[in-house]
Scaffold this motif. Structure first.
Motif, short mmCIF file in Angstrom:
data_model
loop_
_atom_site.label_atom_id
_atom_site.label_comp_id
_atom_site.label_asym_id
_atom_site.label_seq_id
_atom_site.Cartn_x
_atom_site.Cartn_y
_atom_site.Cartn_z
N TYR A 119 37.17 46.32 44.84
CA TYR A 119 36.75 46.19 43.24
C TYR A 119 37.61 47.16 42.82
CZ TYR A 119 34.13 46.56 38.98
OH TYR A 119 33.75 46.52 37.54
N ASN A 120 37.72 48.32 43.31
CA ASN A 120 38.25 49.52 42.65
C ASN A 120 39.80 49.47 42.62
OD1 ASN A 120 35.75 50.64 41.72
ND2 ASN A 120 35.67 51.71 43.52
N ASN A 121 40.18 48.83 43.57
CA ASN A 121 41.58 48.67 43.63
C ASN A 121 42.13 47.85 42.63
OD1 ASN A 121 41.74 50.35 46.06
ND2 ASN A 121 41.64 48.62 47.47
N ILE A 122 41.40 46.67 42.21
CA ILE A 122 42.16 45.79 41.31
C ILE A 122 41.34 46.12 39.86
CG2 ILE A 122 40.18 44.22 41.40
CD1 ILE A 122 43.73 43.15 41.41
N ASN A 123 40.47 46.94 39.78
CA ASN A 123 39.78 47.42 38.35
C ASN A 123 39.89 48.86 38.36
OD1 ASN A 123 38.61 44.79 37.34
ND2 ASN A 123 37.69 44.80 39.34
N SER A 124 40.92 49.28 38.44
CA SER A 124 41.17 50.88 38.51
C SER A 124 40.88 51.54 37.17
CB SER A 124 42.86 50.87 38.42
OG SER A 124 43.59 50.54 37.42
N ILE A 183 44.93 39.86 47.52
CA ILE A 183 44.43 41.21 48.43
C ILE A 183 42.92 41.66 47.88
CG2 ILE A 183 45.10 43.23 49.23
CD1 ILE A 183 47.89 42.37 49.03
N ASP A 184 43.15 41.97 46.63
CA ASP A 184 41.85 42.35 46.09
C ASP A 184 41.22 41.72 44.87
OD1 ASP A 184 42.19 44.98 47.57
OD2 ASP A 184 43.89 45.62 46.14
N SER A 185 41.73 40.61 44.57
CA SER A 185 41.19 39.77 43.45
C SER A 185 39.71 39.10 43.85
CB SER A 185 41.96 38.46 43.17
OG SER A 185 43.49 38.87 42.75
N LEU A 186 39.45 39.03 45.07
CA LEU A 186 37.90 38.37 45.53
C LEU A 186 37.31 39.72 45.95
CD1 LEU A 186 38.83 34.94 46.98
CD2 LEU A 186 38.22 35.59 44.72
#
Length: 469
Positions: free
Chosen positions: A274-279, A253-256
């Motif tokens: 980016y912000n969803n996976i790298n909180s 979902i958010d990795s790419l």
């Protein structure tokens, strides 16, 4: 009249000169126009040639655009990629967004963390770390050339009939954007831009293919592409003899969160993903274009001078970080003076870095081992020397005893007979010979007995019976 006529001719000639110059002006301006076109500055010397770029990008060019963008960004951090490869091998059953969240606390660049969602990609990159570093160096030094190489390879695969839409991917062909350049001489724009997207935006299939087959006849035999076959188990079935082979899709979902900007030669960032996976490392909305972070380079040197000058310089705020780490300039100066004082007194200065300390420790260990190996030989040499010194008096006494025995034996022996001893005095030799003969003759003659000779009769043989008286 003649003078007036001559004057008129001269006047007409003078009037004709400007007209002639005006006639020639367009031609000169046209010539100047060609020369006046601002010559493009000579491009900086390329780090990699087009053939080399095609060679190194052939295993990646047919990845979906979003996955290719993550790989290009991550390849600029080859040390982080090597760590991610090891982590993926240790966690073979983890993929997708869940894998990315598990490495959130790893000191890797977010682009590298996103690749743990795709174990097949890391398995391919882990086969040749030098190739990964070359791809990253090329992308830092020549981003536009890298993008052009990918498009060139995609067109080649499409012409060979091995790149088309299917259940796993969508292949979109867009016309090239018209050029706004007004220069007289310009390079021909690429005829089209090929975009590869997942058929399902939330499921990504990583293609597997042999670059020596999928691109058809390779145009640069001197630079053949490398083939990195995936390990068994990453793809369903065996790779196809031609075309692409796909394994199980990876749900994401958010990795790419990156995507290729083919017109700008860089990578766009989806800030929300980016912000969803790298909180724990969020970025601002205006940071929607990727920039290389030299801190995550992890000490790996840059290949070209331009990259070294751009990314190798000291980062802003370094002095503040030194203060936070307890580095005092005054104390550093005191240590330097103490080090110089020790050097003047003949003491070796302390190691200035961990590397120098390791080298000194290795040298000391090597010297100690050599000394330990040399001790038995030295001890054996000392023993041999002592034995030699002890044997010398005995050898000297034995020599003296033998010489003394020879002298005693020679003194007890008479003069040796020599058959040639008389050759120097023949008269003496004849006299000795005559004296010998005389003695021999005298000894051989019978001597006259003094007084009368007594003769006794011999006894008659006995006839038996009694003896008469």
């Amino acid at each position: 009249m003649c003078v007036i006529h001559r004057y008129s001719m001269i006047l007409l000639a003078l009037l004709a000169l400007p007209a002639h110059s005006e006639d020639q002006a367009p031609t000169n301006q046209q010539a100047a126009g060609v020369a006046a076109v601002p010559a493009t500055a000579a491009p900086a010397q390329a780090v990699f040639r087009a053939e080399e770029l095609d060679q190194m990008l052939a295993p990646l060019a047919l990845y979906p655009d979003s996955l290719l963008a993550q790989v290009l960004m991550a390849s600029t951090y080859p040390g982080n990629v090597a760590d991610a490869v090891d982590w993926s091998k240790a966690h073979p059953n983890v993929s997708g967004d869940d894998a990315v969240r598990q490495v959130a606390n790893q000191p890797w660049d977010p682009s590298v963390q996103s690749l743990v969602a795709f174990p097949a990609v890391l398995a391919t990159m882990g086969q040749d770390p030098a190739w990964v570093q070359r791809v990253g160096d090329a992308f830092l030094a020549q981003p536009n050339d890298v993008m052009d190489s990918v498009q060139r390879l995609r067109r080649q695969a499409q012409a060979a009939g091995n790149l088309e839409s299917n259940e796993q991917q969508k292949v979109i062909v867009q016309p090239a954007a018209p050029s706004s350049s007004t220069t007289v001489v310009q390079q021909a724009a690429p005829p089209q831009t090929i975009i590869i997207e997942p058929a399902d935006p939330q499921v990504v299939y990583v293609p597997s293919y042999n670059p020596n087959v999928v691109y058809g006849s390779w145009p640069s035999p001197s630079y053949p592409p490398a083939y990195y076959p995936p390990p068994p188990g990453y793809y369903l079935g065996s790779a196809l003899a031609a075309g692409l082979a796909f394994g199980a899709g990876v749900a994401i979902i958010d990795s790419l969160w990156g995507d290729c900007d083919w017109g700008g030669g860089d990578i766009d960032i989806d800030v929300n993903r980016y912000n969803n996976i790298n909180s724990n490392r969020k970025i601002n909305a205006n940071q929607n274009t990727w920039r290389h972070n030299a801190v995550n380079r992890d000490g790996v040197p840059y290949r070209d001078n331009a990259s070294r000058q751009k990314y190798g310089r000291q980062l802003d705020g370094a002095q503040q970080r030194d203060a936070l780490r307890g580095r005092d300039p005054a104390r550093t100066a005191d240590r330097e003076r103490a080090r110089q004082s020790l050097t003047q007194r003949g003491f070796e200065a302390p190691a200035a870095s961990n590397r120098q300390a390791r080298e000194r420790a290795q040298t000391a260990s090597r010297d100690l081992r050599q000394e330990q190996r040399a001790q038995p030989r030295a001890q054996a040499g000392d023993r041999d020397l002592r034995k030699d010194q002890q044997a010398r008096p005995r050898a000297t006494s034995n020599t003296q005893a033998r010489q003394k025995a020879r002298n005693q034996h020679a003194s007890t022996q008479g003069p040796r007979n020599n058959a040639f001893s008389g050759t120097r005095s023949p008269s003496q030799s004849r006299a000795q010979a005559s004296r010998g003969k005389t003695s021999y003759s005298a000894a051989s003659r019978p001597k006259a007995s003094q007084g009368r000779t007594v003769q006794r009769p011999s006894h008659a043989p006995s006839r038996g019976g009694a003896r008469r008286r």
